[in-house]
Write a protein that holds these residues in place. Sequence first.
Motif, PDB file in Angstrom:
ATOM      1  N   VAL A  22       2.279  23.133   3.848  1.00 26.24           N
ATOM      2  CA  VAL A  22       1.124  23.436   2.991  1.00 26.24           C
ATOM      3  C   VAL A  22      -0.137  23.012   3.746  1.00 26.24           C
ATOM      4  CG1 VAL A  22       2.364  23.235   0.798  1.00 26.24           C
ATOM      5  CG2 VAL A  22       1.367  21.203   1.818  1.00 26.24           C
ATOM      6  N   PRO A  23      -1.289  23.605   3.445  1.00 22.26           N
ATOM      7  CA  PRO A  23      -2.511  23.277   4.192  1.00 22.26           C
ATOM      8  C   PRO A  23      -3.129  21.927   3.818  1.00 22.26           C
ATOM      9  CG  PRO A  23      -2.969  24.938   2.557  1.00 22.26           C
ATOM     10  CD  PRO A  23      -1.489  24.730   2.542  1.00 22.26           C
ATOM     11  N   GLU A  24      -2.645  21.304   2.730  1.00 15.14           N
ATOM     12  CA  GLU A  24      -3.203  20.021   2.295  1.00 15.14           C
ATOM     13  C   GLU A  24      -2.083  19.153   1.744  1.00 15.14           C
ATOM     14  OE1 GLU A  24      -7.113  19.686   0.228  1.00 15.14           O
ATOM     15  OE2 GLU A  24      -5.847  18.983  -1.416  1.00 15.14           O
ATOM     16  N   VAL A  25      -2.026  17.905   2.192  1.00 15.44           N
ATOM     17  CA  VAL A  25      -1.019  16.948   1.733  1.00 15.44           C
ATOM     18  C   VAL A  25      -1.757  15.775   1.096  1.00 15.44           C
ATOM     19  CG1 VAL A  25       0.821  15.381   2.440  1.00 15.44           C
ATOM     20  CG2 VAL A  25       0.594  17.612   3.550  1.00 15.44           C
ATOM     21  N   THR A  26      -1.566  15.594  -0.206  1.00 16.67           N
ATOM     22  CA  THR A  26      -2.182  14.469  -0.894  1.00 16.67           C
ATOM     23  C   THR A  26      -1.181  13.321  -0.964  1.00 16.67           C
ATOM     24  OG1 THR A  26      -1.529  15.429  -3.007  1.00 16.67           O
ATOM     25  CG2 THR A  26      -3.786  15.828  -2.279  1.00 16.67           C
ATOM     26  N   ILE A  27      -1.703  12.103  -0.887  1.00 14.97           N
ATOM     27  CA  ILE A  27      -0.885  10.895  -0.917  1.00 14.97           C
ATOM     28  C   ILE A  27      -1.433   9.992  -2.005  1.00 14.97           C
ATOM     29  CG2 ILE A  27      -0.094   8.896   0.414  1.00 14.97           C
ATOM     30  CD1 ILE A  27      -0.857  10.577   2.958  1.00 14.97           C
ATOM     31  N   GLY A  28      -0.566   9.494  -2.885  1.00 14.62           N
ATOM     32  CA  GLY A  28      -1.006   8.586  -3.933  1.00 14.62           C
ATOM     33  C   GLY A  28       0.107   8.252  -4.901  1.00 14.62           C
ATOM     34  N   ARG A  29      -0.265   7.608  -6.002  1.00 16.63           N
ATOM     35  CA  ARG A  29       0.705   7.218  -7.042  1.00 16.63           C
ATOM     36  C   ARG A  29       1.038   8.355  -7.992  1.00 16.63           C
ATOM     37  NH1 ARG A  29      -2.608   2.858  -9.179  1.00 16.63           N
ATOM     38  NH2 ARG A  29      -2.523   4.226 -10.958  1.00 16.63           N
ATOM     39  N   VAL A  40       1.439  -0.536  -6.250  1.00 14.50           N
ATOM     40  CA  VAL A  40       0.330  -0.936  -7.114  1.00 14.50           C
ATOM     41  C   VAL A  40      -1.010  -0.942  -6.381  1.00 14.50           C
ATOM     42  CG1 VAL A  40       1.781  -2.274  -8.674  1.00 14.50           C
ATOM     43  CG2 VAL A  40       0.757  -3.402  -6.705  1.00 14.50           C
ATOM     44  N   LEU A  41      -0.977  -0.951  -5.056  1.00  9.26           N
ATOM     45  CA  LEU A  41      -2.215  -0.959  -4.274  1.00  9.26           C
ATOM     46  C   LEU A  41      -2.756   0.440  -4.017  1.00  9.26           C
ATOM     47  CD1 LEU A  41      -1.271  -3.714  -1.674  1.00  9.26           C
ATOM     48  CD2 LEU A  41      -2.612  -3.966  -3.770  1.00  9.26           C
ATOM     49  N   LEU A  42      -2.035   1.481  -4.452  1.00 10.28           N
ATOM     50  CA  LEU A  42      -2.466   2.862  -4.249  1.00 10.28           C
ATOM     51  C   LEU A  42      -3.219   3.388  -5.454  1.00 10.28           C
ATOM     52  CD1 LEU A  42      -0.453   2.987  -1.811  1.00 10.28           C
ATOM     53  CD2 LEU A  42      -0.063   5.308  -2.512  1.00 10.28           C
ATOM     54  N   SER A  43      -4.201   4.228  -5.190  1.00 13.44           N
ATOM     55  CA  SER A  43      -4.879   4.968  -6.257  1.00 13.44           C
ATOM     56  C   SER A  43      -4.012   6.166  -6.616  1.00 13.44           C
ATOM     57  CB  SER A  43      -6.248   5.453  -5.771  1.00 13.44           C
ATOM     58  OG  SER A  43      -7.083   4.357  -5.464  1.00 13.44           O
ATOM     59  N   ARG A  44      -4.312   6.790  -7.741  1.00 13.79           N
ATOM     60  CA  ARG A  44      -3.534   7.967  -8.150  1.00 13.79           C
ATOM     61  C   ARG A  44      -3.569   9.046  -7.076  1.00 13.79           C
ATOM     62  NH1 ARG A  44      -5.955   6.312 -12.855  1.00 13.79           N
ATOM     63  NH2 ARG A  44      -4.488   5.595 -14.428  1.00 13.79           N
ATOM     64  N   ARG A  45      -4.745   9.286  -6.520  1.00 13.72           N
ATOM     65  CA  ARG A  45      -4.926  10.226  -5.402  1.00 13.72           C
ATOM     66  C   ARG A  45      -5.663   9.445  -4.330  1.00 13.72           C
ATOM     67  NH1 ARG A  45      -8.247  14.626  -3.546  1.00 13.72           N
ATOM     68  NH2 ARG A  45      -6.903  16.339  -2.874  1.00 13.72           N
ATOM     69  N   HIS A  46      -4.926   8.879  -3.391  1.00 11.73           N
ATOM     70  CA  HIS A  46      -5.441   7.872  -2.471  1.00 11.73           C
ATOM     71  C   HIS A  46      -6.026   8.457  -1.186  1.00 11.73           C
ATOM     72  CE1 HIS A  46      -5.336   3.507  -1.476  1.00 11.73           C
ATOM     73  NE2 HIS A  46      -5.446   3.992  -0.250  1.00 11.73           N
ATOM     74  N   ALA A  47      -5.289   9.370  -0.551  1.00 11.69           N
ATOM     75  CA  ALA A  47      -5.724   9.949   0.730  1.00 11.69           C
ATOM     76  C   ALA A  47      -5.256  11.390   0.813  1.00 11.69           C
ATOM     77  CB  ALA A  47      -5.159   9.137   1.901  1.00 11.69           C
ATOM     78  N   VAL A  48      -5.826  12.123   1.768  1.00  8.50           N
ATOM     79  CA  VAL A  48      -5.451  13.529   1.944  1.00  8.50           C
ATOM     80  C   VAL A  48      -5.403  13.854   3.440  1.00  8.50           C
ATOM     81  CG1 VAL A  48      -7.841  14.353   1.755  1.00  8.50           C
ATOM     82  CG2 VAL A  48      -5.949  15.886   1.202  1.00  8.50           C
ATOM     83  N   ILE A  49      -4.396  14.654   3.809  1.00 11.22           N
ATOM     84  CA  ILE A  49      -4.286  15.173   5.163  1.00 11.22           C
ATOM     85  C   ILE A  49      -4.482  16.683   5.068  1.00 11.22           C
ATOM     86  CG2 ILE A  49      -2.760  15.558   7.140  1.00 11.22           C
ATOM     87  CD1 ILE A  49      -1.384  12.912   6.430  1.00 11.22           C
ATOM     88  N   HIS A 136       4.118  -6.504  -4.356  1.00  6.34           N
ATOM     89  CA  HIS A 136       4.880  -6.808  -5.570  1.00  6.34           C
ATOM     90  C   HIS A 136       4.195  -7.900  -6.409  1.00  6.34           C
ATOM     91  CE1 HIS A 136       8.079  -4.384  -3.919  1.00  6.34           C
ATOM     92  NE2 HIS A 136       7.976  -5.081  -2.800  1.00  6.34           N
ATOM     93  N   CYS A 137       3.834  -9.016  -5.748  1.00  9.77           N
ATOM     94  CA  CYS A 137       3.269 -10.140  -6.512  1.00  9.77           C
ATOM     95  C   CYS A 137       1.794 -10.369  -6.202  1.00  9.77           C
ATOM     96  CB  CYS A 137       4.066 -11.413  -6.252  1.00  9.77           C
ATOM     97  SG  CYS A 137       3.897 -12.079  -4.575  1.00  9.77           S
ATOM     98  N   GLY A 138       1.259  -9.726  -5.146  1.00 10.14           N
ATOM     99  CA  GLY A 138      -0.155  -9.876  -4.806  1.00 10.14           C
ATOM    100  C   GLY A 138      -0.480 -11.103  -3.974  1.00 10.14           C
ATOM    101  N   ALA A 139       0.539 -11.900  -3.609  1.00  3.87           N
ATOM    102  CA  ALA A 139       0.304 -13.109  -2.828  1.00  3.87           C
ATOM    103  C   ALA A 139      -0.334 -12.754  -1.481  1.00  3.87           C
ATOM    104  CB  ALA A 139       1.607 -13.864  -2.600  1.00  3.87           C
ATOM    105  N   ALA A 140      -1.386 -13.483  -1.125  1.00  2.00           N
ATOM    106  CA  ALA A 140      -2.041 -13.290   0.170  1.00  2.00           C
ATOM    107  C   ALA A 140      -1.114 -13.793   1.273  1.00  2.00           C
ATOM    108  CB  ALA A 140      -3.364 -14.024   0.212  1.00  2.00           C
ATOM    109  N   ILE A 141      -1.095 -13.095   2.388  1.00  4.64           N
ATOM    110  CA  ILE A 141      -0.208 -13.434   3.488  1.00  4.64           C
ATOM    111  C   ILE A 141      -1.071 -13.663   4.710  1.00  4.64           C
ATOM    112  CG2 ILE A 141       1.681 -12.620   4.938  1.00  4.64           C
ATOM    113  CD1 ILE A 141       2.392 -10.900   2.312  1.00  4.64           C
ATOM    114  N   ALA A 142      -0.950 -14.855   5.297  1.00  5.92           N
ATOM    115  CA  ALA A 142      -1.745 -15.207   6.485  1.00  5.92           C
ATOM    116  C   ALA A 142      -1.246 -14.423   7.693  1.00  5.92           C
ATOM    117  CB  ALA A 142      -1.639 -16.692   6.761  1.00  5.92           C
ATOM    118  N   PRO A 143      -2.173 -13.958   8.539  1.00  2.00           N
ATOM    119  CA  PRO A 143      -1.764 -13.191   9.740  1.00  2.00           C
ATOM    120  C   PRO A 143      -1.026 -14.044  10.754  1.00  2.00           C
ATOM    121  CG  PRO A 143      -4.165 -13.423   9.651  1.00  2.00           C
ATOM    122  CD  PRO A 143      -3.603 -14.067   8.433  1.00  2.00           C
TER     123      PRO A 143
END
Length: 143
Positions: A22-29, A40-49, A136-143
Amino acid sequence: MGRWCGVKLRLRLLLQEIAFDVPEVTIGRSAECAVTIEDVLLSRRHAVIRQRGRAFEVADTDSRNGTRLNGERIGTTPVLLQSGDRVRVGGTELVVVLEDDSVDSPDSRRRLRTGRFEACPGCGEIRPAESFACPHCGAAIAP
């Protein structure tokens, strides 16, 4: 396989490889997206290719948490994709595979790998090792 002007587009997500025609691929929830990811970190329509001639571009759709291409945050202005690029939406990483019909390269598929996964120290759920926060839990993870 997805073929536009002789070019194939596939996205690798975890252990799956998804081909598009297809000419457009949408990525999201949203279930209305071509690639629906429960994150949970994704928007309903997050990105598009989108296809542009023989090339492909990715753009953020003004999502809350943004989209990253090879670790760099991108905006709503489309950015050209190359085979092997890593698109991160939320806590999920997709690897872009672009192949020209005139160049058949099965070895290129073996060299491209998705990110590593490990258990979250906070909740014990499996999460991408490169993420800054557990999806899953939102805990911050140090690099």
